[in-house]
Enzyme design. Sequence first.
Site, PDB file in Angstrom:
ATOM      1  N   GLU A  75     -22.031  47.343 -29.458  1.00  0.00           N
ATOM      2  CA  GLU A  75     -21.349  46.079 -29.747  1.00  0.00           C
ATOM      3  C   GLU A  75     -21.934  45.416 -30.989  1.00  0.00           C
ATOM      4  OE1 GLU A  75     -21.607  46.393 -25.160  1.00  0.00           O
ATOM      5  OE2 GLU A  75     -22.751  47.078 -26.891  1.00  0.00           O
ATOM      6  N   CYS A 112     -24.601  43.783 -22.831  1.00  0.00           N
ATOM      7  CA  CYS A 112     -25.921  43.283 -22.426  1.00  0.00           C
ATOM      8  C   CYS A 112     -26.107  41.846 -22.932  1.00  0.00           C
ATOM      9  CB  CYS A 112     -27.018  44.196 -22.964  1.00  0.00           C
ATOM     10  SG  CYS A 112     -27.327  44.050 -24.745  1.00  0.00           S
ATOM     11  N   CYS A 115     -26.275  41.445 -26.786  1.00  0.00           N
ATOM     12  CA  CYS A 115     -24.948  41.605 -27.396  1.00  0.00           C
ATOM     13  C   CYS A 115     -24.081  40.383 -27.122  1.00  0.00           C
ATOM     14  CB  CYS A 115     -24.277  42.874 -26.888  1.00  0.00           C
ATOM     15  SG  CYS A 115     -25.020  44.375 -27.583  1.00  0.00           S
TER      16      CYS A 115
END
Length: 160
Positions: A75, A112, A115
Amino acid sequence: MNEIKIETTLEVYNDFNELSKAMQNLMTAAIEARENAYAPYSKFNVGAAILLDNNEVVIGSNQENACFPSGLCAERTAIFYAGAKYPKAKILKMAITAASQNQITDKPIPPCGACRQSIAEYEMKQDLPIEIYFMGAQGKVIKSHSLANLLPLLFESSVL
């Protein structure tokens, strides 16, 4: 003492085929990016694809490194590339897919925390929500209309 109740609403699609054709195309780009992941340590491949308001699609895959934490998630690879290559473009949608090399990944895998914070920065900068779709290698796909649904009580630049 008072309480704060935080609620969010996410859309759940039973599988990839329930997505619009345009979203299937973006998720397919993420799946293809996932195949280019460099994940010799975690054996967990992640791909991301971003649709910009100039109709460009930017992809990213996770890139690991033996010197943890020098690697980078898919990401952030994609979002930082979008910011570097198209700094004036707004991010409209992001598709994320993750697959373990060791087992079947059939549950949606969200970004996560690091991100989420990075995506939040771009969402606040452009003052426009970013739609986020995420899935495993197969199965359900979850859609969030905004990163704020995935990371309530954002840390933002106004507090600095």
